[in-house]
Design a protein around this motif. Structure first.
Motif, mmCIF file in Angstrom:
data_model
loop_
_atom_site.group_PDB
_atom_site.id
_atom_site.type_symbol
_atom_site.label_atom_id
_atom_site.label_comp_id
_atom_site.label_asym_id
_atom_site.label_seq_id
_atom_site.Cartn_x
_atom_site.Cartn_y
_atom_site.Cartn_z
ATOM 1 N N PRO A 334 57.423 55.432 44.913
ATOM 2 C CA PRO A 334 57.450 56.126 46.204
ATOM 3 C C PRO A 334 56.070 56.606 46.640
ATOM 4 C CG PRO A 334 59.289 56.817 44.856
ATOM 5 C CD PRO A 334 58.441 55.917 43.996
ATOM 6 N N ARG A 335 55.690 56.229 47.859
ATOM 7 C CA ARG A 335 54.428 56.613 48.491
ATOM 8 C C ARG A 335 53.204 56.050 47.774
ATOM 9 N NH1 ARG A 335 55.748 62.428 49.142
ATOM 10 N NH2 ARG A 335 53.677 62.793 48.277
ATOM 11 N N PHE A 336 53.372 55.018 46.946
ATOM 12 C CA PHE A 336 52.231 54.374 46.285
ATOM 13 C C PHE A 336 52.379 52.854 46.446
ATOM 14 C CE2 PHE A 336 50.310 53.236 41.871
ATOM 15 C CZ PHE A 336 49.142 52.795 42.484
ATOM 16 N N THR A 337 51.447 52.272 47.220
ATOM 17 C CA THR A 337 51.543 50.855 47.575
ATOM 18 C C THR A 337 50.344 50.081 47.058
ATOM 19 O OG1 THR A 337 52.586 51.555 49.626
ATOM 20 C CG2 THR A 337 51.833 49.294 49.551
ATOM 21 N N LEU A 338 50.589 48.890 46.540
ATOM 22 C CA LEU A 338 49.492 47.981 46.198
ATOM 23 C C LEU A 338 49.339 46.974 47.323
ATOM 24 C CD1 LEU A 338 50.209 47.237 42.431
ATOM 25 C CD2 LEU A 338 48.562 48.854 43.399
ATOM 26 N N ASN A 339 48.120 46.836 47.846
ATOM 27 C CA ASN A 339 47.900 45.913 48.950
ATOM 28 C C ASN A 339 47.071 44.708 48.573
ATOM 29 O OD1 ASN A 339 49.126 47.331 51.032
ATOM 30 N ND2 ASN A 339 47.348 48.657 51.264
ATOM 31 N N GLY A 340 46.057 44.957 47.760
ATOM 32 C CA GLY A 340 45.056 43.909 47.699
ATOM 33 C C GLY A 340 44.343 43.780 46.372
ATOM 34 N N ILE A 341 43.371 42.880 46.407
ATOM 35 C CA ILE A 341 42.504 42.608 45.268
ATOM 36 C C ILE A 341 41.083 42.926 45.712
ATOM 37 C CG2 ILE A 341 41.609 40.799 43.731
ATOM 38 C CD1 ILE A 341 44.562 41.551 43.153
ATOM 39 N N LYS A 342 40.361 43.635 44.856
ATOM 40 C CA LYS A 342 39.011 44.090 45.185
ATOM 41 C C LYS A 342 37.996 43.360 44.315
ATOM 42 C CE LYS A 342 35.661 46.818 46.560
ATOM 43 N NZ LYS A 342 35.463 48.151 46.047
ATOM 44 N N ALA A 343 36.924 42.886 44.953
ATOM 45 C CA ALA A 343 35.839 42.265 44.191
ATOM 46 C C ALA A 343 34.507 42.784 44.717
ATOM 47 C CB ALA A 343 35.919 40.745 44.325
ATOM 48 N N TRP A 344 33.509 42.700 43.899
ATOM 49 C CA TRP A 344 32.184 43.198 44.253
ATOM 50 C C TRP A 344 31.202 42.032 44.295
ATOM 51 C CZ3 TRP A 344 35.764 46.124 41.792
ATOM 52 C CH2 TRP A 344 35.875 47.454 42.168
ATOM 53 N N SER A 345 30.660 41.721 45.476
ATOM 54 C CA SER A 345 29.739 40.583 45.521
ATOM 55 C C SER A 345 28.321 40.990 45.125
ATOM 56 C CB SER A 345 29.746 39.939 46.912
ATOM 57 O OG SER A 345 29.120 40.767 47.857
ATOM 58 N N ASP A 346 27.905 42.205 45.499
ATOM 59 C CA ASP A 346 26.542 42.630 45.138
ATOM 60 C C ASP A 346 26.551 44.100 44.743
ATOM 61 O OD1 ASP A 346 26.876 43.831 47.636
ATOM 62 O OD2 ASP A 346 24.882 43.295 48.374
ATOM 63 N N GLY A 347 25.362 44.696 44.654
ATOM 64 C CA GLY A 347 25.248 46.084 44.217
ATOM 65 C C GLY A 347 25.040 47.016 45.395
ATOM 66 N N SER A 348 24.033 47.914 45.283
ATOM 67 C CA SER A 348 23.837 48.933 46.314
ATOM 68 C C SER A 348 22.465 48.776 46.955
ATOM 69 C CB SER A 348 24.006 50.313 45.674
ATOM 70 O OG SER A 348 22.790 50.991 45.567
ATOM 71 N N ASN A 349 22.402 48.942 48.286
ATOM 72 C CA ASN A 349 21.118 48.810 48.974
ATOM 73 C C ASN A 349 20.152 49.917 48.562
ATOM 74 O OD1 ASN A 349 22.078 46.554 50.323
ATOM 75 N ND2 ASN A 349 22.752 47.711 52.113
ATOM 76 N N GLN A 350 20.682 51.156 48.445
ATOM 77 C CA GLN A 350 19.755 52.235 48.072
ATOM 78 C C GLN A 350 19.298 52.103 46.627
ATOM 79 O OE1 GLN A 350 22.928 52.531 49.118
ATOM 80 N NE2 GLN A 350 23.763 54.558 48.719
#
Ligand SMILES: [Zn+2]
Ligand SMILES: [Zn+2]
Length: 589
Positions: A334-350
């Protein structure tokens, strides 16, 4: 920034949480609170999603009256009254229209001069760092400069009981003026109490002599692989630790939170979000810390009935495990949904690791991809093929190019229209990329705090004005026909949608130096859409929330002032009067 895309930092977090052990302990904690253990997670996934209960006819349970409701609905943008029945919006309109639903048992709440909006949605945050919640915050959002950081640490050391550590987080010397921390000055302010101070980027930490003694590190201890214990000219340790493997002896000595404490920390994070007007959060890295243990942790926290919905994306690195568990997009509990898949292509600009078309200022570094382009394409192909939404972190413009290629090939031109694929942060974004996104049906979620908190660093020190001007180009994205959202990436910046709105409207820079590309400013209404209906759409929650329309959940935020009429620099400080989920008050300001 996104510490989640820094595998070494995640290794540090796992060490702090006791690695796999925490997973088991949180699983046990779930059993203790009456939830199914981890083996039950897959079974839950097959449970039928809860369908919105059609509000039965009859009088309303509650009628809200207020000077103005901004509905965020195209059908009727403004209203003066809203009726709730069974937690759902039964009617929204003029007082006369809505008062027709008043029965003898209807509670009428007159909010007078206040303004009501749909509860805010933060479309990209992380639960993974809730373990750091009790740590002392010495970061730039709460602390003026290095001197104030020292004062806070000294005060905490003075208040510490025997055996306690002072653990501090979020220090950012790149944004906080003053001298760097050293072992010597930490010793001066904390001679007896061990101190561990972590930088917000997760790459650097500082310790005092007492911590060095407890960690059993000496000047003769060799540096761990790919990490360093900082030393002064004669080889003595200077208290600086470079890279998480150098943190390990200290993390081993730190007291660890218990599973129930972990659940309490996450619940407290959720409560803070509710206090800032959120009724929905979207976690963009579930599984990044303890794999299925993250799901167990979130389910345990949701079981405590916080005033917020939770949805999110599972990390792509555990795709095999998610398959074995039988997880599918949809409501998990209840009130907790899975939507997607997350991937990281690169790092951080700063951090100089975002992947750029041209080198960063003053060198030949272009940053780097975390994966080969064909590996990113493979993630897209698999997740898209299995019906998952994709959220791909891409900060540099070259990373966005590679990500768009991956979407184009991995979806065989079908794009993201139906699954609402997203690019996360999508920071340095050019017009022709916006056109490609439009064609592919992909939308951006902007970490708008980049402009306010790091804008000056991007413009003057990292990328130069031409590229910094392309940072979070909200106006261009809207003009190009994209739906956009604004997010905190908590704990990178605090969860505070009104602050995100103000940042997008003003584009002012915290360090001074004016406005970062005023042509990319958007109106308060456009920015509010990006934290309500358009954020809900990106999170596959718009059937339920994001606008005030009959049939949707009565998720409301009540504001003391109207963000559409106050001065733009006063938006962030508008007081949250109250937050309501399913028509129930969950926060009072
Ligand atoms: Zn993130
Ligand atoms: Zn990220």
């Amino acid at each position: 920034m996104c510490n989640n895309c820094n595998p070494r930092f995640m290794a540090f977090m796992r060490a702090y949480g006791g690695r796999r052990d925490t997973l088991r302990r949180i699983g046990a904690g779930m059993l203790f609170t009456g939830l199914p253990g981890l083996s039950g997670v897959g079974a839950l996934a097959q449970a039928a999603p809860a369908t919105p209960a059609a509000a039965a006819a009859g009088p309303a349970d509650t009628i809200f009256l207020a000077r103005r409701f901004h509905t965020m609905s195209a059908r009727r943008q403004q209203a003066q009254a809203l009726a709730v029945r069974g937690g759902r919006i039964a009617a929204v309109g003029s007082r006369t229209e809505v008062m027709g639903l008043k029965g003898s048992g209807t509670q009428v709440i007159d909010l007078g001069d206040l303004t009501v909006l749909p509860g805010f949605v933060d479309p990209h945050m992380h639960s993974n760092f809730c373990g750091l919640r009790p740590w002392l915050d010495v970061g730039p959002f709460t602390t003026r400069d290095m001197e104030e950081a020292r004062r806070k640490i000294a005060q905490a050391a003075g208040a510490a009981r025997a055996g306690e550590w002072v653990s501090a987080k979020m220090l950012d010397p790149s944004l906080m003026p003053g001298k760097p921390l050293t072992r010597r000055d930490l010793d001066a302010i904390a001679p007896q109490v061990p101190v561990f101070v972590l930088e917000s980027n997760g790459h650097v930490a500082y310790v005092n002599s007492k911590a060095i003694e407890l960690a059993k590190v000496t000047k003769d201890t060799p540096d761990p692989p790919q990490a360093r214990f900082g030393r002064d000219a004669d080889g003595e340790l200077n208290g600086r630790l470079d890279e998480p493997p150098a943190f390990n002896p200290f993390v081993s000595a730190l007291p660890k939170p218990s599973p129930s404490e972990f659940v309490g920390f996450l619940r407290a994070d959720l409560d803070d979000a509710v206090a800032r007007g959120c009724t929905a959060l979207h976690d963009c890295g579930i599984g990044g810390l303890y794999a299925e243990g993250d799901i167990a942790l979130i389910e345990a926290a949701m079981k405590t009935d916080p005033g917020v919905r939770y949805a999110g994306m599972l990390v792509s690195t555990h795709m095999k495990k998610w398959r074995e568990m039988g997880l599918r997009p949809g409501e998990l509990s209840p009130r907790f949904t899975l939507n997607g898949i997350k991937a990281w292509s690169d790092g951080s600009n700063q951090g100089g690791t975002g992947y750029q078309r041209q080198p960063y200022l003053g060198g030949s570094n272009r940053g780097a991809l975390n994966y080969k382009p064909e590996e990113i394409e493979q993630v897209v192909r698999e997740a898209h093929g299995e019906g998952w939404q994709l959220g791909i972190h891409a900060n540099g413009d070259a990373a966005i190019d590679v990500t768009l290629d991956a979407f184009e090939r991995g979806t065989r031109g079908a794009g993201g229209h139906k699954l609402r694929h997203r690019i996360e942060h999508c920071s340095i974004l050019h017009d022709e990329q916006i056109a490609r996104m439009k064609k592919l049906g992909i939308s951006p979620s902007f970490l708008i705090g980049h402009v306010h908190f790091w804008g000056r660093a991007f413009r003057d020190r990292l990328l130069g004005p031409a590229r910094a001007n392309r940072l979070d180009p909200c106006h261009s994205a809207l003009k190009g026909g994209l739906r956009i959202s604004l997010h905190s990436d908590y704990n990178v910046t605090p969860i505070d949608p009104l602050r995100c709105v103000q940042n997008a409207v003003l584009r002012d820079m915290r360090e001074g130096g004016g406005v970062l590309n005023p042509t990319e400013r958007i109106t308060p209404m456009q920015a509010l859409r990006a934290v309500t209906i358009d954020a809900a759409w990106q999170c596959h929650l718009d059937h339920l929330c994001g606008s005030l329309e009959p049939g949707k959940a009565a998720d409301l935020v009540v504001l003391e002032k109207d963000p559409l009429t106050v001065a733009p620099d006063a938006i962030q400080s508008i007081k949250i009067h109250s937050t309501w989920l399913d028509g129930r008050q969950r926060h009072a300001g």
